[in-house]
Design a protein around this motif. Sequence first.
Motif, PDB file in Angstrom:
ATOM      1  N   LYS A 194       0.825  -1.209   0.000  1.00  3.35           N
ATOM      2  CA  LYS A 194       0.000   0.000   0.000  1.00  3.35           C
ATOM      3  C   LYS A 194       0.858   1.256   0.000  1.00  3.35           C
ATOM      4  O   LYS A 194       0.439   2.309  -0.502  1.00  3.35           O
ATOM      5  CB  LYS A 194      -0.930  -0.006   1.207  1.00  3.35           C
ATOM      6  CG  LYS A 194      -2.032  -1.067   1.124  1.00  3.35           C
ATOM      7  CD  LYS A 194      -2.988  -0.959   2.302  1.00  3.35           C
ATOM      8  CE  LYS A 194      -4.103  -1.989   2.195  1.00  3.35           C
ATOM      9  NZ  LYS A 194      -5.057  -1.912   3.335  1.00  3.35           N
ATOM     10  N   SER A 195       2.062   1.166   0.563  1.00  8.34           N
ATOM     11  CA  SER A 195       2.949   2.331   0.607  1.00  8.34           C
ATOM     12  C   SER A 195       3.314   2.805  -0.796  1.00  8.34           C
ATOM     13  O   SER A 195       3.462   4.006  -1.033  1.00  8.34           O
ATOM     14  CB  SER A 195       4.219   1.992   1.390  1.00  8.34           C
ATOM     15  OG  SER A 195       4.898   0.892   0.795  1.00  8.34           O
ATOM     16  N   GLU A 196       3.454   1.861  -1.739  1.00  7.43           N
ATOM     17  CA  GLU A 196       3.781   2.248  -3.107  1.00  7.43           C
ATOM     18  C   GLU A 196       2.617   2.977  -3.758  1.00  7.43           C
ATOM     19  O   GLU A 196       2.806   3.929  -4.521  1.00  7.43           O
ATOM     20  CB  GLU A 196       4.165   1.024  -3.928  1.00  7.43           C
ATOM     21  CG  GLU A 196       5.496   0.410  -3.525  1.00  7.43           C
ATOM     22  CD  GLU A 196       6.005  -0.556  -4.574  1.00  7.43           C
ATOM     23  OE1 GLU A 196       5.612  -0.411  -5.750  1.00  7.43           O
ATOM     24  OE2 GLU A 196       6.800  -1.442  -4.219  1.00  7.43           O
TER      25      GLU A 196
ATOM     26  N   GLU B 240       2.470   6.457  -2.360  1.00  3.88           N
ATOM     27  CA  GLU B 240       3.529   7.274  -2.949  1.00  3.88           C
ATOM     28  C   GLU B 240       3.145   7.734  -4.350  1.00  3.88           C
ATOM     29  O   GLU B 240       3.388   8.874  -4.737  1.00  3.88           O
ATOM     30  CB  GLU B 240       4.830   6.475  -3.002  1.00  3.88           C
ATOM     31  CG  GLU B 240       6.005   7.276  -3.546  1.00  3.88           C
ATOM     32  CD  GLU B 240       7.293   6.472  -3.559  1.00  3.88           C
ATOM     33  OE1 GLU B 240       8.298   6.989  -4.088  1.00  3.88           O
ATOM     34  OE2 GLU B 240       7.291   5.337  -3.051  1.00  3.88           O
TER      35      GLU B 240
END
Length: 420
Positions: free
Chosen positions: A196-198, A201
């Motif tokens: 989910k961090s990608e 971002e």
Amino acid sequence: MSDLIVHNGQKEVLNHKARYKVIVAGRRWGKTLCARTALMKAATRAPRQRVWYVAPTYGQARQNMWDVLKESIPREWMRGEPNETRMEIRLINGSVISLKGADQPDRLRGVALHYVVLDEVQDMKPETWEKILQPTLTSTRGGAMFIGTPKAFNWFYDLYMKGQRGPTYRADDGSLRRNPYMSWQYPTMMSPFIPKSEILEAMENTDEKTFNQEYNARFETMSGRVYHAFDRNEHVGRYEFNPKLPIYIGQDFNIDPMSSVIMQIQPNGEIWCVDEAILFGSNTQEVADEISRRYHRQMKQISFYPDPAGANRTQARGESDLDILREAGFRRILYKKKHPAVADRINSVNRLLRSADGQVRFRVDQRCRHLIKGLEQTIYKEGSREVDKTMGVEHPCDALGYFTDFEFPVRKVQILGLSI
């Protein structure tokens, strides 16, 4: 294939029984893995299957699929070494998997295929499928998979919509037909393999329109659109011909194609585009014959609104375009003596699509595919207000503009002595 781990979305597509599968997916959803698995399943389900993977270019086919495909197929399945020059793998069951490029169309013709995967469909021409690849599946009753990321409302969108009609659909002639297409829309976040961090971002570093298109797998409108007021969700539907109402035809005389946009004004004042006649490699006589064939019972109710240049342009027999229409029995031919400015025609169309006060006065029947495509995809040349004609989709819109500019012109308003 036991080492190929697929997630639920990919599994749903691969196990579905539809003949033609359309996958609209965001970046890194797993399109390559899905395509690779489909190729291997098609090549191993029966002996002597001819299976192709087609990318927009031969170089892209090599870059996207060749190495990963070689690594995925067990050596004991192969008959000999993969052919690096032809990008071809032969299996011991007699099947052959080949990689091709849509940029070399002559190499795609004349072969009976059992299965084909078209990757990055949004960057291919529709003729690659409609005129070249689909006929290769006829004798084998073969199947196809289409994979891509949205790119405006182009032919990939049309494929997706075919897959949304359900197992059966009602054709234009009213008959009920089985639908060979099925389609899916998968945003990137539906892949369990993407952190989910990608995605967060990407949201921070991408504008909203690009993110919706590239990651949410949504079809977005093109930038620089000429007919910016058009929205197929609002303007397109079932708007059928009424034999009791007069007929108004906007006409563009471009030879390829000749474009006729057939309209009727409703009792509530709305203008409905109920039909179109788009004739490629044609001439004015064929236009007159086609309109006469379709509307011979309403000939006296027809008004033509042609390109004014048709009054001067002569055909091989020395007659003008308008002379040919008159000889065919069309008596009401209305046009401005002076060719209307392109900007005036465009403004008159946009105002009917949606005026400044939000009023919508123009509707399009869903069968008018060429007009819908033109309204969505006609754009300006970058950094200018000149229409970009390289795509060749603007002619039905030009035909529409001759009618709207004549009957519903945008009048210049004087405010404090200034013309606006």
